[in-house]
Design a protein around this motif. Structure first.
Motif, PDB file in Angstrom:
ATOM      1  N   PRO A 155       8.484 131.626 -27.759  1.00 11.44           N
ATOM      2  CA  PRO A 155       7.521 132.201 -28.704  1.00 11.44           C
ATOM      3  C   PRO A 155       6.645 131.138 -29.368  1.00 11.44           C
ATOM      4  CG  PRO A 155       9.690 133.187 -29.012  1.00 11.44           C
ATOM      5  CD  PRO A 155       9.877 132.009 -28.099  1.00 11.44           C
ATOM      6  N   VAL A 156       7.249 130.013 -29.750  1.00 10.72           N
ATOM      7  CA  VAL A 156       6.475 128.929 -30.370  1.00 10.72           C
ATOM      8  C   VAL A 156       5.492 128.341 -29.367  1.00 10.72           C
ATOM      9  CG1 VAL A 156       6.623 126.638 -31.405  1.00 10.72           C
ATOM     10  CG2 VAL A 156       8.272 128.401 -32.042  1.00 10.72           C
ATOM     11  N   LEU A 157       5.938 128.161 -28.125  1.00 10.08           N
ATOM     12  CA  LEU A 157       5.063 127.613 -27.089  1.00 10.08           C
ATOM     13  C   LEU A 157       3.910 128.573 -26.790  1.00 10.08           C
ATOM     14  CD1 LEU A 157       7.821 126.147 -24.751  1.00 10.08           C
ATOM     15  CD2 LEU A 157       6.199 124.853 -26.137  1.00 10.08           C
ATOM     16  N   ALA A 158       4.195 129.876 -26.819  1.00  6.32           N
ATOM     17  CA  ALA A 158       3.114 130.855 -26.674  1.00  6.32           C
ATOM     18  C   ALA A 158       2.115 130.704 -27.818  1.00  6.32           C
ATOM     19  CB  ALA A 158       3.680 132.268 -26.653  1.00  6.32           C
ATOM     20  N   GLY A 159       2.623 130.455 -29.020  1.00  4.72           N
ATOM     21  CA  GLY A 159       1.746 130.246 -30.165  1.00  4.72           C
ATOM     22  C   GLY A 159       0.848 129.037 -29.994  1.00  4.72           C
ATOM     23  N   ILE A 160       1.382 127.961 -29.396  1.00  2.00           N
ATOM     24  CA  ILE A 160       0.568 126.771 -29.132  1.00  2.00           C
ATOM     25  C   ILE A 160      -0.543 127.108 -28.146  1.00  2.00           C
ATOM     26  CG2 ILE A 160       0.591 124.467 -28.092  1.00  2.00           C
ATOM     27  CD1 ILE A 160       3.432 124.135 -29.198  1.00  2.00           C
ATOM     28  N   ALA A 161      -0.185 127.839 -27.076  1.00  2.00           N
ATOM     29  CA  ALA A 161      -1.190 128.215 -26.077  1.00  2.00           C
ATOM     30  C   ALA A 161      -2.290 129.070 -26.704  1.00  2.00           C
ATOM     31  CB  ALA A 161      -0.523 128.966 -24.925  1.00  2.00           C
ATOM     32  N   PHE A 162      -1.918 130.027 -27.545  1.00  2.00           N
ATOM     33  CA  PHE A 162      -2.926 130.882 -28.158  1.00  2.00           C
ATOM     34  C   PHE A 162      -3.709 130.159 -29.258  1.00  2.00           C
ATOM     35  CE2 PHE A 162      -0.266 134.395 -26.370  1.00  2.00           C
ATOM     36  CZ  PHE A 162      -1.251 134.889 -25.529  1.00  2.00           C
ATOM     37  N   ALA A 163      -3.143 129.101 -29.825  1.00  2.00           N
ATOM     38  CA  ALA A 163      -3.912 128.267 -30.745  1.00  2.00           C
ATOM     39  C   ALA A 163      -5.019 127.540 -29.981  1.00  2.00           C
ATOM     40  CB  ALA A 163      -2.996 127.260 -31.440  1.00  2.00           C
ATOM     41  N   VAL A 164      -4.711 127.100 -28.758  1.00  2.00           N
ATOM     42  CA  VAL A 164      -5.735 126.501 -27.896  1.00  2.00           C
ATOM     43  C   VAL A 164      -6.847 127.519 -27.636  1.00  2.00           C
ATOM     44  CG1 VAL A 164      -6.220 125.601 -25.583  1.00  2.00           C
ATOM     45  CG2 VAL A 164      -4.180 124.838 -26.820  1.00  2.00           C
ATOM     46  N   VAL A 165      -6.452 128.765 -27.360  1.00  9.35           N
ATOM     47  CA  VAL A 165      -7.432 129.836 -27.141  1.00  9.35           C
ATOM     48  C   VAL A 165      -8.329 129.999 -28.374  1.00  9.35           C
ATOM     49  CG1 VAL A 165      -7.727 132.319 -26.790  1.00  9.35           C
ATOM     50  CG2 VAL A 165      -5.980 131.079 -25.503  1.00  9.35           C
ATOM     51  N   ALA A 166      -7.715 130.012 -29.563  1.00 10.69           N
ATOM     52  CA  ALA A 166      -8.473 130.223 -30.797  1.00 10.69           C
ATOM     53  C   ALA A 166      -9.465 129.094 -31.046  1.00 10.69           C
ATOM     54  CB  ALA A 166      -7.511 130.352 -31.975  1.00 10.69           C
ATOM     55  N   VAL A 167      -9.016 127.857 -30.881  1.00 13.88           N
ATOM     56  CA  VAL A 167      -9.885 126.711 -31.131  1.00 13.88           C
ATOM     57  C   VAL A 167     -11.035 126.678 -30.121  1.00 13.88           C
ATOM     58  CG1 VAL A 167     -10.008 124.185 -31.131  1.00 13.88           C
ATOM     59  CG2 VAL A 167      -8.075 125.344 -32.222  1.00 13.88           C
ATOM     60  N   ALA A 168     -10.718 126.913 -28.852  1.00 11.71           N
ATOM     61  CA  ALA A 168     -11.769 126.926 -27.826  1.00 11.71           C
ATOM     62  C   ALA A 168     -12.762 128.052 -28.084  1.00 11.71           C
ATOM     63  CB  ALA A 168     -11.147 127.059 -26.444  1.00 11.71           C
ATOM     64  N   ALA A 169     -12.244 129.243 -28.459  1.00 11.45           N
ATOM     65  CA  ALA A 169     -13.118 130.383 -28.711  1.00 11.45           C
ATOM     66  C   ALA A 169     -14.043 130.135 -29.891  1.00 11.45           C
ATOM     67  CB  ALA A 169     -12.280 131.635 -28.959  1.00 11.45           C
ATOM     68  N   ARG A 170     -13.537 129.501 -30.938  1.00  4.00           N
ATOM     69  CA  ARG A 170     -14.366 129.207 -32.117  1.00  4.00           C
ATOM     70  C   ARG A 170     -15.505 128.257 -31.745  1.00  4.00           C
ATOM     71  NH1 ARG A 170     -16.775 130.347 -36.837  1.00  4.00           N
ATOM     72  NH2 ARG A 170     -16.264 129.018 -38.603  1.00  4.00           N
ATOM     73  N   ASN A 171     -15.276 127.393 -30.752  1.00  4.59           N
ATOM     74  CA  ASN A 171     -16.309 126.447 -30.322  1.00  4.59           C
ATOM     75  C   ASN A 171     -17.417 127.107 -29.513  1.00  4.59           C
ATOM     76  OD1 ASN A 171     -15.888 123.190 -30.539  1.00  4.59           O
ATOM     77  ND2 ASN A 171     -13.981 124.301 -30.846  1.00  4.59           N
ATOM     78  N   VAL A 172     -17.080 128.135 -28.735  1.00  4.42           N
ATOM     79  CA  VAL A 172     -18.100 128.731 -27.861  1.00  4.42           C
ATOM     80  C   VAL A 172     -18.646 130.055 -28.396  1.00  4.42           C
ATOM     81  CG1 VAL A 172     -17.104 127.628 -25.826  1.00  4.42           C
ATOM     82  CG2 VAL A 172     -16.378 129.946 -26.426  1.00  4.42           C
ATOM     83  N   ALA A 173     -17.997 130.646 -29.401  1.00  9.09           N
ATOM     84  CA  ALA A 173     -18.464 131.924 -29.952  1.00  9.09           C
ATOM     85  C   ALA A 173     -19.881 131.786 -30.499  1.00  9.09           C
ATOM     86  CB  ALA A 173     -17.528 132.396 -31.052  1.00  9.09           C
ATOM     87  N   GLY A 174     -20.705 132.769 -30.227  1.00  5.26           N
ATOM     88  CA  GLY A 174     -22.068 132.772 -30.735  1.00  5.26           C
ATOM     89  C   GLY A 174     -23.086 132.160 -29.794  1.00  5.26           C
ATOM     90  N   LYS A 175     -22.627 131.526 -28.719  1.00  5.06           N
ATOM     91  CA  LYS A 175     -23.564 130.948 -27.755  1.00  5.06           C
ATOM     92  C   LYS A 175     -24.122 132.050 -26.861  1.00  5.06           C
ATOM     93  CE  LYS A 175     -21.274 126.415 -27.482  1.00  5.06           C
ATOM     94  NZ  LYS A 175     -22.389 125.681 -28.107  1.00  5.06           N
ATOM     95  N   PRO A 176     -25.251 131.805 -26.174  1.00  6.58           N
ATOM     96  CA  PRO A 176     -25.759 132.779 -25.201  1.00  6.58           C
ATOM     97  C   PRO A 176     -24.719 133.046 -24.119  1.00  6.58           C
ATOM     98  CG  PRO A 176     -27.414 131.102 -25.677  1.00  6.58           C
ATOM     99  CD  PRO A 176     -26.147 130.644 -26.331  1.00  6.58           C
ATOM    100  N   LEU A 177     -24.744 134.269 -23.573  1.00  5.10           N
ATOM    101  CA  LEU A 177     -23.710 134.700 -22.627  1.00  5.10           C
ATOM    102  C   LEU A 177     -23.584 133.745 -21.445  1.00  5.10           C
ATOM    103  CD1 LEU A 177     -21.628 136.748 -21.691  1.00  5.10           C
ATOM    104  CD2 LEU A 177     -23.491 138.086 -20.669  1.00  5.10           C
TER     105      LEU A 177
END
Length: 275
Positions: A155-177
């Motif tokens: 469960p903790v390792l899944a949390g690390i993976a989804f933290a990577v998802v969150a950080v990456a998503a925050r970087n690309v959110a709002g850009k053109p498709l």
């Protein structure tokens, strides 16, 4: 759609997904293999696919929310899906809820209200591409080998993976498709999401849903919030810094306590199999 409305829809979809995936994972055949092997077996289960579709929808709306809302609010809001899943389980599957669980849900709601009141909408500061790819990529690659070695930590390792998802998503959110589709962090985000799904599928088969998801969400909230505030310029309304500290503490503490005290009904698998 406003960021706050997108976050609310995301939380509802995540809660529905947790319930559906839990029932599917627990009724899976008890055969050797976990992680990606288990995920492959569940890929033919319609209920699991329904849950996965809800999770994808939840991610999509959370992605929209990350364009203007700080990570500490988006991740905390998403983590409250475990509380919503408990409510859905009580109403739809006959899970038993105790007074302590109701109290924890109210505490988590207070935490979300504090975070919502403190959040200042802002556009994220982009991380340098190469260092971000290296660090986030290494974290993602390390998760599955560690999951095979320390199954109790999935469960903790899944949390690390989804933290990577969150950080990456925050970087690309709002850009053109088109730019989003071609951005290297987008593809790393997809890989990290599948790694996280593999870990949480393994965890759901071995421990209670709320315990697994609570540990995962607490890890994601802590890592995502620190990354957002320290590295990506997430903003707090002046004078309300303590709201964020207290709100984050209430949410993270709430999901951990909820995970430790919630006991799904004994007939969870049978009830799910009949639906």
């Amino acid at each position: 759609m406003s960021g706050h409305l997108a976050l609310a829809v995301s939380t509802v979809l995540y809660g529905l997904g947790i319930v559906a995936q839990t029932v599917a994972a627990r009724r899976a055949d008890e055969r050797p293999g976990a992680g990606l092997g288990l995920l492959a077996r569940l890929a033919v289960d319609r209920l699991y696919l329904l849950g996965f579709s809800c999770q994808c929808g939840g991610f999509g709306f959370a992605f929209l929310a990350r364009e203007e809302l700080p990570l500490y609010l988006v991740q905390a809001g998403s983590s409250c899906a475990v509380g919503l899943a408990t409510v859905i389980g009580v109403l739809a599957l006959g899970w038993r809820v105790r007074r302590v669980e109701i109290a924890v849900l109210l505490v988590m709601a207070c935490g979300i209200l504090l975070l919502t009141g403190a959040a200042a909408p802002s556009t994220a500061r982009e991380l340098p591409l190469v260092p971000a790819l290296v660090v986030l990529g290494l974290l993602t690659l390390a998760v599955l080998p560690l999951a095979r070695t320390w199954k109790a930590a999935t469960p903790v390792l899944a949390g690390i993976a989804f933290a990577v998802v969150a950080v990456a998503a925050r970087n690309v959110a709002g850009k053109p498709l088109l730019e989003i589709l071609l951005h290297p962090l987008t593809w790393l985000m997809v890989i990290a999401a599948f790694v996280g799904q593999a870990c949480i599928a393994t965890a759901l088969q071995r421990v209670s849903a709320t315990s697994a998801v609570a540990s995962m969400d607490a890890t994601t909230v802590v890592i995502g919030s620190i990354a957002g505030l320290a590295l990506m310029g997430d903003q707090i309304t002046p004078g309300r810094e303590w709201w964020v500290a207290l709100g984050g503490l209430l949410v993270v503490g709430g999901v951990l306590v909820l995970g430790s005290v919630t006991k799904p009904a004994p007939d969870l698998v049978a009830a799910g199999a009949g639906r």
